[in-house]
Design a protein around this motif. Structure first.
Motif, PDB file in Angstrom:
ATOM      1  N   ILE A   1      41.788  52.695  55.629  1.00 11.53           N
ATOM      2  CA  ILE A   1      40.522  53.319  56.029  1.00 11.53           C
ATOM      3  C   ILE A   1      40.625  54.814  55.741  1.00 11.53           C
ATOM      4  CG2 ILE A   1      38.950  53.775  57.942  1.00 11.53           C
ATOM      5  CD1 ILE A   1      40.054  51.176  59.239  1.00 11.53           C
ATOM      6  N   TRP A   2      39.672  55.333  54.968  1.00 13.04           N
ATOM      7  CA  TRP A   2      39.690  56.760  54.663  1.00 13.04           C
ATOM      8  C   TRP A   2      38.348  57.385  54.976  1.00 13.04           C
ATOM      9  CZ3 TRP A   2      39.752  52.809  51.256  1.00 13.04           C
ATOM     10  CH2 TRP A   2      38.792  52.774  50.245  1.00 13.04           C
ATOM     11  N   GLU A   3      38.426  58.611  55.513  1.00  9.87           N
ATOM     12  CA  GLU A   3      37.241  59.389  55.855  1.00  9.87           C
ATOM     13  C   GLU A   3      37.156  60.651  55.013  1.00  9.87           C
ATOM     14  OE1 GLU A   3      37.703  60.114  60.032  1.00  9.87           O
ATOM     15  OE2 GLU A   3      37.595  57.992  60.526  1.00  9.87           O
ATOM     16  N   ARG A   4      38.107  60.864  54.156  1.00  8.06           N
ATOM     17  CA  ARG A   4      38.205  62.072  53.341  1.00  8.06           C
ATOM     18  C   ARG A   4      38.236  61.673  51.870  1.00  8.06           C
ATOM     19  NH1 ARG A   4      36.320  64.374  57.546  1.00  8.06           N
ATOM     20  NH2 ARG A   4      37.755  64.522  59.276  1.00  8.06           N
ATOM     21  N   THR A   5      38.902  62.462  51.032  1.00  9.57           N
ATOM     22  CA  THR A   5      38.938  62.193  49.595  1.00  9.57           C
ATOM     23  C   THR A   5      40.181  61.398  49.225  1.00  9.57           C
ATOM     24  OG1 THR A   5      37.698  64.216  49.142  1.00  9.57           O
ATOM     25  CG2 THR A   5      38.929  63.256  47.307  1.00  9.57           C
TER      26      THR A   5
ATOM     27  N   THR B   1      35.687  58.693  46.935  1.00  5.92           N
ATOM     28  CA  THR B   1      36.734  57.940  46.261  1.00  5.92           C
ATOM     29  C   THR B   1      36.582  58.167  44.766  1.00  5.92           C
ATOM     30  OG1 THR B   1      36.552  56.256  47.988  1.00  5.92           O
ATOM     31  CG2 THR B   1      37.791  55.676  46.006  1.00  5.92           C
ATOM     32  N   ASN B   2      37.632  58.704  44.145  1.00  5.53           N
ATOM     33  CA  ASN B   2      37.649  58.954  42.713  1.00  5.53           C
ATOM     34  C   ASN B   2      38.614  57.972  42.070  1.00  5.53           C
ATOM     35  OD1 ASN B   2      35.936  61.326  42.886  1.00  5.53           O
ATOM     36  ND2 ASN B   2      37.691  62.322  43.835  1.00  5.53           N
ATOM     37  N   MET B   3      38.109  57.143  41.150  1.00  5.08           N
ATOM     38  CA  MET B   3      38.889  56.031  40.631  1.00  5.08           C
ATOM     39  C   MET B   3      39.640  56.325  39.332  1.00  5.08           C
ATOM     40  SD  MET B   3      38.224  53.416  42.745  1.00  5.08           S
ATOM     41  CE  MET B   3      38.530  51.943  41.818  1.00  5.08           C
ATOM     42  N   ASN B   4      39.115  57.125  38.413  1.00  4.22           N
ATOM     43  CA  ASN B   4      39.647  57.294  37.066  1.00  4.22           C
ATOM     44  C   ASN B   4      39.801  55.908  36.447  1.00  4.22           C
ATOM     45  OD1 ASN B   4      40.603  58.495  34.756  1.00  4.22           O
ATOM     46  ND2 ASN B   4      42.577  59.032  35.586  1.00  4.22           N
ATOM     47  N   THR B   5      41.002  55.453  36.130  1.00  2.76           N
ATOM     48  CA  THR B   5      41.184  54.083  35.640  1.00  2.76           C
ATOM     49  C   THR B   5      41.851  53.217  36.710  1.00  2.76           C
ATOM     50  OG1 THR B   5      43.314  54.588  34.617  1.00  2.76           O
ATOM     51  CG2 THR B   5      41.347  54.787  33.220  1.00  2.76           C
ATOM     52  N   GLY B   6      41.860  53.689  37.948  1.00  6.30           N
ATOM     53  CA  GLY B   6      42.498  52.968  39.042  1.00  6.30           C
ATOM     54  C   GLY B   6      41.718  51.741  39.475  1.00  6.30           C
ATOM     55  N   LYS B   7      42.266  51.058  40.488  1.00  5.06           N
ATOM     56  CA  LYS B   7      41.671  49.802  40.938  1.00  5.06           C
ATOM     57  C   LYS B   7      41.824  49.667  42.451  1.00  5.06           C
ATOM     58  CE  LYS B   7      42.194  44.801  40.239  1.00  5.06           C
ATOM     59  NZ  LYS B   7      42.866  43.774  39.415  1.00  5.06           N
ATOM     60  N   ILE B   8      40.778  49.173  43.090  1.00  5.74           N
ATOM     61  CA  ILE B   8      40.870  48.732  44.477  1.00  5.74           C
ATOM     62  C   ILE B   8      40.796  47.214  44.437  1.00  5.74           C
ATOM     63  CG2 ILE B   8      39.735  48.611  46.724  1.00  5.74           C
ATOM     64  CD1 ILE B   8      38.734  51.452  46.288  1.00  5.74           C
ATOM     65  N   LEU B   9      41.820  46.559  44.965  1.00  6.21           N
ATOM     66  CA  LEU B   9      41.845  45.110  45.093  1.00  6.21           C
ATOM     67  C   LEU B   9      41.738  44.798  46.572  1.00  6.21           C
ATOM     68  CD1 LEU B   9      42.176  42.223  44.112  1.00  6.21           C
ATOM     69  CD2 LEU B   9      44.656  42.577  44.108  1.00  6.21           C
ATOM     70  N   ALA B  10      40.564  44.342  47.000  1.00  5.62           N
ATOM     71  CA  ALA B  10      40.321  44.009  48.400  1.00  5.62           C
ATOM     72  C   ALA B  10      40.254  42.493  48.524  1.00  5.62           C
ATOM     73  CB  ALA B  10      39.028  44.651  48.888  1.00  5.62           C
TER      74      ALA B  10
ATOM     75  N   ASN C   1      33.208  57.344  42.855  1.00  3.03           N
ATOM     76  CA  ASN C   1      33.178  57.740  41.454  1.00  3.03           C
ATOM     77  C   ASN C   1      34.120  56.817  40.690  1.00  3.03           C
ATOM     78  OD1 ASN C   1      31.526  60.097  41.918  1.00  3.03           O
ATOM     79  ND2 ASN C   1      33.338  61.031  42.818  1.00  3.03           N
ATOM     80  N   LEU C   2      33.552  55.790  40.037  1.00  4.44           N
ATOM     81  CA  LEU C   2      34.388  54.777  39.391  1.00  4.44           C
ATOM     82  C   LEU C   2      34.999  55.237  38.076  1.00  4.44           C
ATOM     83  CD1 LEU C   2      32.648  51.329  39.845  1.00  4.44           C
ATOM     84  CD2 LEU C   2      34.884  52.025  40.648  1.00  4.44           C
ATOM     85  N   ASP C   3      34.361  56.135  37.337  1.00  6.34           N
ATOM     86  CA  ASP C   3      34.806  56.512  36.010  1.00  6.34           C
ATOM     87  C   ASP C   3      35.020  55.221  35.220  1.00  6.34           C
ATOM     88  OD1 ASP C   3      35.465  58.110  33.902  1.00  6.34           O
ATOM     89  OD2 ASP C   3      37.371  58.783  34.693  1.00  6.34           O
ATOM     90  N   SER C   4      36.237  54.891  34.830  1.00  5.88           N
ATOM     91  CA  SER C   4      36.469  53.601  34.179  1.00  5.88           C
ATOM     92  C   SER C   4      37.336  52.713  35.068  1.00  5.88           C
ATOM     93  CB  SER C   4      37.108  53.789  32.801  1.00  5.88           C
ATOM     94  OG  SER C   4      38.319  54.500  32.909  1.00  5.88           O
ATOM     95  N   GLY C   5      37.283  52.942  36.374  1.00  6.12           N
ATOM     96  CA  GLY C   5      38.060  52.165  37.335  1.00  6.12           C
ATOM     97  C   GLY C   5      37.440  50.813  37.633  1.00  6.12           C
TER      98      GLY C   5
ATOM     99  N   ARG D   1      26.970  54.759  47.416  1.00 11.92           N
ATOM    100  CA  ARG D   1      26.340  55.444  46.300  1.00 11.92           C
ATOM    101  C   ARG D   1      27.310  55.359  45.127  1.00 11.92           C
ATOM    102  NH1 ARG D   1      25.232  61.784  46.109  1.00 11.92           N
ATOM    103  NH2 ARG D   1      27.042  61.603  47.441  1.00 11.92           N
ATOM    104  N   PHE D   2      26.941  54.609  44.100  1.00  4.18           N
ATOM    105  CA  PHE D   2      27.793  54.429  42.937  1.00  4.18           C
ATOM    106  C   PHE D   2      27.533  55.508  41.902  1.00  4.18           C
ATOM    107  CE2 PHE D   2      27.778  50.004  44.392  1.00  4.18           C
ATOM    108  CZ  PHE D   2      29.111  49.670  44.226  1.00  4.18           C
ATOM    109  N   LEU D   3      28.586  56.045  41.335  1.00  2.00           N
ATOM    110  CA  LEU D   3      28.506  56.902  40.157  1.00  2.00           C
ATOM    111  C   LEU D   3      29.362  56.204  39.100  1.00  2.00           C
ATOM    112  CD1 LEU D   3      28.992  60.367  41.884  1.00  2.00           C
ATOM    113  CD2 LEU D   3      26.855  59.300  41.158  1.00  2.00           C
ATOM    114  N   LEU D   4      28.708  55.433  38.240  1.00  4.39           N
ATOM    115  CA  LEU D   4      29.414  54.540  37.329  1.00  4.39           C
ATOM    116  C   LEU D   4      29.394  55.047  35.897  1.00  4.39           C
ATOM    117  CD1 LEU D   4      27.909  51.148  38.551  1.00  4.39           C
ATOM    118  CD2 LEU D   4      30.051  52.198  39.268  1.00  4.39           C
ATOM    119  N   ALA D   5      30.524  54.938  35.249  1.00  3.50           N
ATOM    120  CA  ALA D   5      30.605  55.165  33.809  1.00  3.50           C
ATOM    121  C   ALA D   5      30.405  53.825  33.123  1.00  3.50           C
ATOM    122  CB  ALA D   5      31.978  55.748  33.452  1.00  3.50           C
TER     123      ALA D   5
END
Length: 142
Positions: A62-66, A87-96, A107-111, A125-129
């Motif tokens: 659980i995160w409340e910050r960056t 949440t800034n993803m770059n090429t990262g991944k969240i597996l839930a 901010n998904l970028d290419s994540g 709010r999605f910011l999708l590349a």
């Protein structure tokens, strides 16, 4: 199972121990690095955390910050980015594998976000590349 609270301010979440983690909310640093099965909380005012490795599978994150995932994977049963989080993803991944709730900016970028189970995306709010991926599956197996 243990609770781990980020107290490292701006820094890298990696597999090394130090003063970045506390065993109590608002407590002093020096606790061990979170391991599989732990609950992880990023609540410290001004925290800006960069993931520095692929995490083991946590119970809750659980995160409340960056939170900056870079090119790494955050593995968890329950993931929640609270109101005011970024949440800034770059090429990262969240597996839930269970629940992913997000109320802040993503901010998904290419994540990639991979959700298996239930999810709560209505307040996100999605910011999708163009390279971004969001998938959902009812299969909760790893």
């Amino acid at each position: 199972m243990a609770n781990r609270y980020w107290v490292g301010g701006t820094g890298t979440w990696d597999g090394t121990a130090g003063s970045k983690w506390s065993a109590t909310n608002g407590g002093a640093g020096g606790a061990s690095v979170p391991v599989a099965g732990d609950n992880v909380y990023i609540r410290q005012a001004g925290a800006n955390v960069t993931l520095g490795y692929n995490t083991p599978s946590f119970i809750n994150v659980i995160w409340e910050r960056t939170l900056n995932l870079g090119n790494y994977t955050l593995n968890t049963q329950f993931a929640q980015g609270d109101i005011g989080s970024t949440t800034n993803m770059n090429t990262g991944k969240i597996l839930a594998l269970g629940v992913f709730d997000a109320y802040g900016v993503l901010n998904l970028d290419s994540g990639t976000i991979e959700m298996r189970g239930s999810s709560g995306l209505s307040s996100m709010r999605f910011l999708l590349a163009p390279e971004s991926t969001v998938t959902y599956s009812s299969d909760q197996s790893a």
